[in-house]
Enzyme design. Sequence first.
Site, PDB file in Angstrom:
ATOM      1  N   CYS A  30      69.435  35.414  39.815  1.00 18.77           N
ATOM      2  CA  CYS A  30      69.295  36.478  40.815  1.00 18.77           C
ATOM      3  C   CYS A  30      68.848  37.778  40.144  1.00 18.77           C
ATOM      4  CB  CYS A  30      70.644  36.642  41.521  1.00 18.77           C
ATOM      5  SG  CYS A  30      70.821  38.141  42.497  1.00 18.77           S
ATOM      6  N   CYS A  33      70.975  40.813  40.825  1.00 17.20           N
ATOM      7  CA  CYS A  33      72.257  40.649  40.119  1.00 17.20           C
ATOM      8  C   CYS A  33      72.111  41.098  38.668  1.00 17.20           C
ATOM      9  CB  CYS A  33      72.722  39.195  40.139  1.00 17.20           C
ATOM     10  SG  CYS A  33      73.031  38.517  41.778  1.00 17.20           S
TER      11      CYS A  33
END
Length: 106
Positions: A30, A33
């Site tokens: 991600c 992230c």
Amino acid sequence: MAAQVTDGNFEAEVLQCDLPVLVDFWAPWCGPCRAMGPVVDELANEFAGQIKVVKMNVDENQGTPSKYGIRAIPTLILFKGGEVLEQVTGAVSKSSIKEMISAKIA
């Protein structure tokens, strides 16, 4: 640096912790992230002694994210006394996370 938690130790590390706990639900693939990772680590240092900051890889631990209805990452949840105080999803600014934490631990 934020510690890693798992489904197996989540209750002991987060729900039973005396301090408020900020949990970063993330995954290695991600992009947002990964962008939030250093911010979360900075917050762990800035709020050391006031809150505990941990990270949970949602690919390796699916029980806990499912329990809290996490459908998008990154998601940050602030827990205190085993209860959810606040939750934010997506890449948000460090200042907005600091405001959220400060408002809840004051």
